[in-house]
Design a protein around this motif. Sequence first.
Motif, PDB file in Angstrom:
ATOM      1  N   ARG A  42       6.392   0.674 -18.763  1.00  0.00           N
ATOM      2  CA  ARG A  42       5.047   0.640 -19.346  1.00  0.00           C
ATOM      3  C   ARG A  42       4.113   1.671 -18.724  1.00  0.00           C
ATOM      4  NH1 ARG A  42       2.857  -5.185 -18.738  1.00  0.00           N
ATOM      5  NH2 ARG A  42       3.829  -4.942 -16.677  1.00  0.00           N
ATOM      6  N   ALA A  43       4.667   2.511 -17.827  1.00  0.00           N
ATOM      7  CA  ALA A  43       3.890   3.587 -17.189  1.00  0.00           C
ATOM      8  C   ALA A  43       2.653   3.053 -16.459  1.00  0.00           C
ATOM      9  CB  ALA A  43       3.499   4.645 -18.203  1.00  0.00           C
ATOM     10  N   MET A  44       2.781   1.866 -15.839  1.00  0.00           N
ATOM     11  CA  MET A  44       1.674   1.311 -15.069  1.00  0.00           C
ATOM     12  C   MET A  44       1.479   2.044 -13.748  1.00  0.00           C
ATOM     13  SD  MET A  44       0.351  -1.212 -16.802  1.00  0.00           S
ATOM     14  CE  MET A  44      -0.483  -2.227 -15.580  1.00  0.00           C
ATOM     15  N   LEU A  45       2.576   2.523 -13.169  1.00  0.00           N
ATOM     16  CA  LEU A  45       2.500   3.297 -11.943  1.00  0.00           C
ATOM     17  C   LEU A  45       2.381   4.768 -12.303  1.00  0.00           C
ATOM     18  CD1 LEU A  45       5.260   1.481  -9.848  1.00  0.00           C
ATOM     19  CD2 LEU A  45       2.785   1.213  -9.659  1.00  0.00           C
ATOM     20  N   VAL A  46       1.363   5.420 -11.749  1.00  0.00           N
ATOM     21  CA  VAL A  46       1.054   6.800 -12.107  1.00  0.00           C
ATOM     22  C   VAL A  46       1.211   7.680 -10.872  1.00  0.00           C
ATOM     23  CG1 VAL A  46      -0.710   8.345 -13.055  1.00  0.00           C
ATOM     24  CG2 VAL A  46      -0.564   5.975 -13.846  1.00  0.00           C
ATOM     25  N   PRO A  47       1.888   8.818 -10.992  1.00  0.00           N
ATOM     26  CA  PRO A  47       2.043   9.714  -9.832  1.00  0.00           C
ATOM     27  C   PRO A  47       0.704  10.053  -9.199  1.00  0.00           C
ATOM     28  CG  PRO A  47       3.482  10.424 -11.599  1.00  0.00           C
ATOM     29  CD  PRO A  47       2.636   9.325 -12.171  1.00  0.00           C
ATOM     30  N   GLY A  48       0.663  10.007  -7.867  1.00  0.00           N
ATOM     31  CA  GLY A  48      -0.560  10.259  -7.120  1.00  0.00           C
ATOM     32  C   GLY A  48      -1.348   9.009  -6.793  1.00  0.00           C
ATOM     33  N   GLN A  49      -0.995   7.880  -7.383  1.00  0.00           N
ATOM     34  CA  GLN A  49      -1.703   6.616  -7.181  1.00  0.00           C
ATOM     35  C   GLN A  49      -1.328   6.002  -5.836  1.00  0.00           C
ATOM     36  OE1 GLN A  49      -0.431   3.718 -10.040  1.00  0.00           O
ATOM     37  NE2 GLN A  49      -2.313   2.541  -9.937  1.00  0.00           N
ATOM     38  N   PHE A  50      -2.296   5.355  -5.173  1.00  0.00           N
ATOM     39  CA  PHE A  50      -2.040   4.651  -3.923  1.00  0.00           C
ATOM     40  C   PHE A  50      -1.898   3.151  -4.205  1.00  0.00           C
ATOM     41  CE2 PHE A  50      -3.817   8.561  -2.275  1.00  0.00           C
ATOM     42  CZ  PHE A  50      -3.033   8.792  -1.155  1.00  0.00           C
ATOM     43  N   VAL A  51      -0.904   2.522  -3.592  1.00  0.00           N
ATOM     44  CA  VAL A  51      -0.621   1.106  -3.794  1.00  0.00           C
ATOM     45  C   VAL A  51      -0.273   0.478  -2.447  1.00  0.00           C
ATOM     46  CG1 VAL A  51       0.177   1.373  -6.176  1.00  0.00           C
ATOM     47  CG2 VAL A  51       1.797   1.638  -4.298  1.00  0.00           C
ATOM     48  N   THR A  52      -0.212  -0.842  -2.440  1.00  0.00           N
ATOM     49  CA  THR A  52       0.241  -1.578  -1.262  1.00  0.00           C
ATOM     50  C   THR A  52       1.692  -1.983  -1.474  1.00  0.00           C
ATOM     51  OG1 THR A  52      -1.979  -2.423  -0.815  1.00  0.00           O
ATOM     52  CG2 THR A  52      -0.138  -3.592   0.198  1.00  0.00           C
ATOM     53  N   VAL A  53       2.531  -1.627  -0.515  1.00  0.00           N
ATOM     54  CA  VAL A  53       3.956  -1.940  -0.597  1.00  0.00           C
ATOM     55  C   VAL A  53       4.262  -3.063   0.380  1.00  0.00           C
ATOM     56  CG1 VAL A  53       6.302  -1.042  -0.399  1.00  0.00           C
ATOM     57  CG2 VAL A  53       4.461   0.460  -1.163  1.00  0.00           C
ATOM     58  N   SER A  54       4.899  -4.115  -0.114  1.00  0.00           N
ATOM     59  CA  SER A  54       5.326  -5.226   0.727  1.00  0.00           C
ATOM     60  C   SER A  54       6.850  -5.264   0.734  1.00  0.00           C
ATOM     61  CB  SER A  54       4.783  -6.561   0.201  1.00  0.00           C
ATOM     62  OG  SER A  54       5.235  -7.645   0.998  1.00  0.00           O
ATOM     63  N   VAL A  55       7.419  -5.331   1.923  1.00  0.00           N
ATOM     64  CA  VAL A  55       8.873  -5.352   2.064  1.00  0.00           C
ATOM     65  C   VAL A  55       9.282  -6.735   2.563  1.00  0.00           C
ATOM     66  CG1 VAL A  55      10.860  -4.315   3.204  1.00  0.00           C
ATOM     67  CG2 VAL A  55       8.918  -2.893   2.566  1.00  0.00           C
ATOM     68  N   GLN A  56      10.162  -7.413   1.784  1.00  0.00           N
ATOM     69  CA  GLN A  56      10.617  -8.753   2.118  1.00  0.00           C
ATOM     70  C   GLN A  56      12.139  -8.824   2.044  1.00  0.00           C
ATOM     71  OE1 GLN A  56       7.824 -10.528  -0.963  1.00  0.00           O
ATOM     72  NE2 GLN A  56       7.737 -12.094   0.624  1.00  0.00           N
ATOM     73  N   ARG A  57      12.673  -9.915   2.553  1.00  0.00           N
ATOM     74  CA  ARG A  57      14.110 -10.123   2.489  1.00  0.00           C
ATOM     75  C   ARG A  57      14.563 -10.291   1.047  1.00  0.00           C
ATOM     76  NH1 ARG A  57      16.566 -12.088   7.273  1.00  0.00           N
ATOM     77  NH2 ARG A  57      15.098 -12.314   9.009  1.00  0.00           N
ATOM     78  N   ALA A  58      15.735  -9.754   0.748  1.00  0.00           N
ATOM     79  CA  ALA A  58      16.298  -9.922  -0.592  1.00  0.00           C
ATOM     80  C   ALA A  58      16.708 -11.371  -0.825  1.00  0.00           C
ATOM     81  CB  ALA A  58      17.484  -8.994  -0.785  1.00  0.00           C
ATOM     82  N   GLU A  59      17.232 -12.029   0.217  1.00  0.00           N
ATOM     83  CA  GLU A  59      17.617 -13.438   0.124  1.00  0.00           C
ATOM     84  C   GLU A  59      16.465 -14.290   0.662  1.00  0.00           C
ATOM     85  OE1 GLU A  59      21.251 -14.068   2.146  1.00  0.00           O
ATOM     86  OE2 GLU A  59      22.404 -12.676   0.888  1.00  0.00           O
ATOM     87  N   PRO A  60      15.855 -15.130  -0.167  1.00  0.00           N
ATOM     88  CA  PRO A  60      14.682 -15.891   0.276  1.00  0.00           C
ATOM     89  C   PRO A  60      15.011 -16.884   1.387  1.00  0.00           C
ATOM     90  CG  PRO A  60      15.455 -16.698  -1.844  1.00  0.00           C
ATOM     91  CD  PRO A  60      16.242 -15.454  -1.553  1.00  0.00           C
ATOM     92  N   MET A  61      14.045 -17.090   2.264  1.00  0.00           N
ATOM     93  CA  MET A  61      14.143 -18.081   3.322  1.00  0.00           C
ATOM     94  C   MET A  61      13.216 -19.241   2.932  1.00  0.00           C
ATOM     95  SD  MET A  61      13.647 -17.516   7.439  1.00  0.00           S
ATOM     96  CE  MET A  61      11.905 -17.088   7.309  1.00  0.00           C
TER      97      MET A  61
END
Length: 383
Positions: free
Chosen positions: A274-293
């Motif tokens: 849907r082209a929601m992410l646009v080159p040059g845009q700043f976002v917050t990235v959250s990194v979590q475990r692939a397998e939920p705890m």
Amino acid sequence: MPGFSALGISLGWLGLVAASASAAEAPLPAVGVTPVLVRDVSPGTEFVGRVEAQNSVDVRARVEGFVQERPFQEGQLIQQGQVLFIIETTAYEAALAVTKATLASAQATLQEAEQRFQRNQELRRTNAIAQATLDEAVAARDVAQANVKSAEASVRQAQLNLDYTTIRAPISGRVGRAAFSVGSLVGPTSEPLARVVQVDPIRVVFSVSDRTILELRTQAGDLSEDELSKRFVPTVRFPTGVAYEPTGEIEFFGNEFDPQTGTIPIWARFANSRAMLVPGQFVTVSVQRAEPMRRPVVPIGAVEQDRDGRFVLVLEHGDRVGIRRIRVGAQIGQYWTVEEGLGGGESLIVQGLQNVRPGTVVRPIVSENAADNDAPVAGAGGP
């Protein structure tokens, strides 16, 4: 005075009966209850990320000429191979016709030279002609063959030049502003005609400190960087706080730390139909475990503590208040994670705690703040 004594006993008995009847008719204390939720409480780490296109291409003219057509809208999504510009073709069609005629002439000359060579070769076998005459025929044939190859190359080049008048999109993506309009003269030395950036999938780049990398590897069991990329899942949140739905996948780690910042870049790939992410845009990235705890979670206000430790009050059989000793883990938002003492689904007393104690029979009321069992816990996965 025995009469007064009997009267006093009677009045006392009537008072006790009245008190008992009043106690029996007293309403049960009301308490608010909610089920104990079980949630993914995997620790997450947040970073500032920047959106980048995986591929971006400047569209250039490879031949000179006037722009005849520009069959696209600036800013639209285009597909690879879609026509973007058409340069006037008349001169290149004429050049192609000339080279084809030259090729036909060279092929006719080669045929004649080949026939002469064949005749002279037969005559030489009977010594009807001198060797020099045969040598001349061989040389003429070789020259004719070379001329045919040269003419064929000219035809291919002329065909390429004609093909280059139709400029197509090298990749799928979003096309930007057109630098030239219809009627403009363009050529190989002109600035780019337009720029196409790939938007699906798209890349988010963020930097991670060496300390964070070591902590993640320790939590995951001292895994390599390649194994870490499979063990953790990145998600994105816009500056407005709205979460981007598709999760991503870590593509690769940079191959060295920046000595000035002590960080290493990480590339994460996200679907972006849907082209929601646009080159040059700043976002917050959250990194979590692939397998939920997954762990039970309880509101902070429902947890009490005495000299024996923390505990909560729950509703047991017969609407009787029971006590559960618990061992809590990390605090996530307004909740405690529970490591021991609860399994999830118990009826937790969250309101009216001051009016009851273990063993009290109560009148339970489902709390208005009772969360849906599938709703996320506020703050889960935070840094």
